[in-house]
Scaffold this active site. Structure first.
Site, mmCIF file in Angstrom:
data_model
loop_
_atom_site.group_PDB
_atom_site.id
_atom_site.type_symbol
_atom_site.label_atom_id
_atom_site.label_comp_id
_atom_site.label_asym_id
_atom_site.label_seq_id
_atom_site.Cartn_x
_atom_site.Cartn_y
_atom_site.Cartn_z
ATOM 1 N N GLY A 70 0.809 -1.217 0.000
ATOM 2 C CA GLY A 70 0.000 0.000 0.000
ATOM 3 C C GLY A 70 0.842 1.266 0.000
ATOM 4 N N SER A 71 1.913 1.265 0.768
ATOM 5 C CA SER A 71 2.735 2.480 0.866
ATOM 6 C C SER A 71 3.331 2.850 -0.488
ATOM 7 C CB SER A 71 3.874 2.279 1.878
ATOM 8 O OG SER A 71 3.347 2.002 3.155
ATOM 9 N N ASN A 151 -7.993 3.979 8.582
ATOM 10 C CA ASN A 151 -7.414 2.812 9.246
ATOM 11 C C ASN A 151 -7.546 2.849 10.766
ATOM 12 O OD1 ASN A 151 -5.514 4.932 8.378
ATOM 13 N ND2 ASN A 151 -4.078 3.890 9.721
ATOM 14 N N SER A 199 -3.555 -3.165 -0.540
ATOM 15 C CA SER A 199 -2.474 -3.961 0.045
ATOM 16 C C SER A 199 -3.009 -5.313 0.489
ATOM 17 C CB SER A 199 -1.895 -3.214 1.238
ATOM 18 O OG SER A 199 -0.916 -4.001 1.869
ATOM 19 N N HIS A 201 -1.990 -7.641 2.630
ATOM 20 C CA HIS A 201 -1.977 -8.165 4.006
ATOM 21 C C HIS A 201 -3.105 -7.621 4.877
ATOM 22 C CE1 HIS A 201 -0.036 -4.918 6.548
ATOM 23 N NE2 HIS A 201 0.330 -4.470 5.374
ATOM 24 N N CYS A 324 1.804 2.121 12.843
ATOM 25 C CA CYS A 324 2.925 2.992 12.505
ATOM 26 C C CYS A 324 3.185 4.031 13.581
ATOM 27 C CB CYS A 324 2.651 3.690 11.186
ATOM 28 S SG CYS A 324 1.742 2.678 10.046
HETATM 29 C C1 LIG Z 1 -1.688 -0.503 6.016
HETATM 30 C C2 LIG Z 1 -2.039 0.732 5.296
HETATM 31 C C3 LIG Z 1 -1.164 1.298 4.355
HETATM 32 C C4 LIG Z 1 0.203 0.723 4.104
HETATM 33 O O1 LIG Z 1 0.159 -0.477 3.412
HETATM 34 P P1 LIG Z 1 1.477 -1.415 3.418
HETATM 35 O O2 LIG Z 1 1.141 -2.526 2.485
HETATM 36 O O3 LIG Z 1 1.636 -1.881 4.832
HETATM 37 O O4 LIG Z 1 2.590 -0.568 2.923
HETATM 38 C C5 LIG Z 1 -1.575 2.424 3.687
HETATM 39 N N1 LIG Z 1 -2.781 2.978 3.907
HETATM 40 C C6 LIG Z 1 -3.643 2.468 4.799
HETATM 41 C C7 LIG Z 1 -4.976 3.108 4.980
HETATM 42 C C8 LIG Z 1 -3.304 1.338 5.526
HETATM 43 O O5 LIG Z 1 -4.163 0.841 6.423
#
Ligand SMILES: *Cc1c(COP(=O)(O)O)cnc(C)c1O
Length: 395
Positions: A70-71, A151, A199, A201, A324
Site C-alpha cells: 500500500g505504501s 485505518n 495492500s 496483508h 505505525c
Molecule cells: C496498512 C495501510 C497502508 C500501508 O500499506 P502497506 O502494504 O503496509 O505498505 C496504507 N494505507 C492504509 C490506509 C493502511 O491501512
C-alpha cells in the site's frame, strides 16, 4: 484465551493463500521475463493473476500495476499525479488531515518541492463531504487524494461523490483503499476514482505486495528504475508467489464479502454496546458510516499504552492507533483531526475484527477492557482529579 483483534494492522494469511504461495514457489520459479518455457509459464501465471485482479476491481488488466504494498502504491499514485500537474503548471493538491502517513509524508515531500497542499478538516464524525472537496478545488488543482476508509476509526468517505466532483472539474482523484478492499464494495467501473492503492496483508493475503490501479491514459512516474517489468513502470523481478497469494486472498475476500460483513458487523455492534457501558468513554467515528470490523474508543483518564500492555497480559492483541504510530508517544493525528483533545486522544483503543473472531472472544474482550480500565483509573491521579472536581471531564 488468545484473541487477535487488530486486523487493521494486519491479518492472518488464510490456508488457501499459504498453499497457493508454497505451490507457486515450486511450480513457477522461472523469471517471467525469460523467453524459455519455464519463464513463460511464470509469465502466464502473472498475467492471469493480473486479469483476475482486474475482474475483481472492475477494470482492465492493463490498468493494474503490482507493487510492494500500500505504501508504495500511495507514493507512486501521488507522485505521478503531481508530475502530470506540474507539466500543466498545476501545483495544488487537496487531501485530508487524517490520511495514512504514506500519503501525508509524500505530500510533505511535494510541499518542499513547491506544491501547495490543502488538508481538509475532518468533521467530528470522521467524514468529509464532496461539497467540501468541490469548494477547495482551484484552477491549479492537479490532484485530490482522499482515503476510502480510515485505518484508525474506520469511517467510510463518500468516494463516488468525491470522484464525480473531480471528474466534473477535470482533476485526478486518488483513493487509498487499503482498508476498504476485501471488506466493502470497491469498483473502478462505478466509483469514479482514477488511481487506487490496495495492500494484500489487510485482507488475509501476504505482506509486501499490493496494487496500484491507474486508469487508462494516466502516465505513471517510476519510483524504481531498472528492467521493463510492469510495462516499464515498476522495475524488479515480480514477486510471483506473493502476487498469486494476493489474488487468492482477494477472490476469497470478495466472494465472502457480504456474508462476512453481516457477521462481523454483528460482532462490532456487540463490542460497541458492551464497551459503551464504561463511564466517560466515547466511540470515535460515525457509528453507521464505518467499516464492518472497526471499533475505536476513547476512555477518559486512561493512558492508551498501559491499556494495551495489560490487555496483552490477558492474551488480547489490540491497538491504540495505527501500528505505525504506536511506539511513539504522540497522540494519533487521526483522533486530533476529529477534534479529540490531546489528553483524551492518548486514551484510545482500536479493536478491529475479522471473520475469524467469535462472540465468545467479544465477550472476553469487553469483560477484560472493563477490568483493565477500572484498574488503571483506580491508580490514576488524573482520574482522581476528575472525580473530585479538580479537573473537568471532556467526555
Ligand atoms: C496498512 C495501510 C497502508 C500501508 O500499506 P502497506 O502494504 O503496509 O505498505 C496504507 N494505507 C492504509 C490506509 C493502511 O491501512
Amino acid at each position: 484465551m488468545k484473541v487477535y483483534i487488530d486486523n487493521a494492522a494486519t491479518t492472518k494469511p488464510s490456508r488457501a493463500v499459504i498453499d497457493t504461495m508454497v505451490s507457486c514457489m515450486s511450480e513457477y520459479y522461472g523469471n517471467p521475463s525469460s523467453l524459455y518455457s519455464i519463464g513463460q509459464e511464470a509469465n502466464m501465471a502473472l498475467q492471469s493473476a493480473r486479469e483476475r485482479v482486474a475482474a475483481l476491481l472492475g477494470c482492465q488488466s492493463s490498468e493494474i500495476y503490482f507493487t510492494s504494498g500500500g505504501s508504495e502504491a500511495d507514493n507512486q499514485a501521488i507522485i505521478s499525479a503531481a508530475a502530470i500537474g506540474e507539466k500543466k503548471k498545476k501545483k495544488h493538491i487537496i487531501s485530508t488531515a487524517f490520511e495514512h502517513h504514506a500519503v501525508l509524508h509524500t505530500l510533505k515531500k511535494l510541499e518542499k518541492q513547491g506544491f501547495e497542499i490543502t488538508l481538509l478538516d475532518v468533521h467530528e464524525n470522521g467524514l468529509i463531504t464532496a461539497q467540501e472537496v468541490e469548494n477547495a478545488i482551484r484552477e491549479d488543482t492537479c490532484l485530490v487524494t482522499v482515503m476510502f476508509a480510515n485505518n484508525e476509526i474506520g469511517t467510510i468517505q463518500p468516494i463516488s461523490e468525491i470522484g464525480e466532483v473531480c471528474r466534473k472539474k477535470g482533476v485526478l482523484f486518488h483513493t487509498d483503499a487499503v482498508q476498504a478492499v476485501g471488506h466493502i464494495e470497491v469498483n473502478a467501473a462505478s466509483q469514479n476514482f482514477d488511481l487506487l492503492s490496495l495492500s494484500a496483508h489487510k485482507f488475509h493475503g501476504p505482506k509486501g505486495v499490493g496494487v496500484l490501479y491507474a486508469k487508462k491514459g494516466i502516465f505513471l512516474t517510476n519510483l524504481i528504475e531498472g528492467g521493463a517489468q510492469e510495462r516499464g513502470k515498476r522495475a524488479g523481478t515480480e514477486n510471483l508467489p506473493a502476487i498469486m497469494g494476493m489474488v487468492t486472498a482477494l477472490e476469497q475476500a470478495v466472494s465472502g464479502l457480504s456474508d462476512n460483513a453481516v457477521r462481523i458487523k454483528k460482532l462490532r455492534e456487540k463490542l460497541i454496546d458492551g464497551l459503551s457501558e464504561i463511564s466517560h468513554c466515547a466511540l470515535n467515528g460515525d457509528r453507521e458510516q464505518r467499516l464492518p470490523g472497526n471499533v475505536n474508543f476513547c476512555f477518559e483518564g486512561i493512558e492508551g499504552e498501559s491499556l494495551l500492555l495489560l490487555l496483552d497480559q490477558k492474551g488480547i492483541s489490540a491497538s491504540s492507533g495505527s501500528a505505525c504510530t504506536s511506539g511513539s508517544l504522540d497522540p494519533s493525528h487521526v483522533l486530533l483531526a476529529i477534534g479529540r483533545p490531546h489528553e483524551v486522544a492518548h486514551g484510545s483503543l482500536r479493536l478491529t475484527l475479522s471473520e475469524e473472531n467469535t462472540e465468545e472472544e467479544v465477550d472476553y474482550v469487553v469483560q477484560s477492557v472493563k477490568e483493565v480500565v477500572s484498574y488503571l483509573r483506580g491508580i490514576s491521579p488524573v482520574w482522581r482529579d476528575l472525580q473530585n472536581g479538580k479537573r473537568k471531564y471532556v467526555i
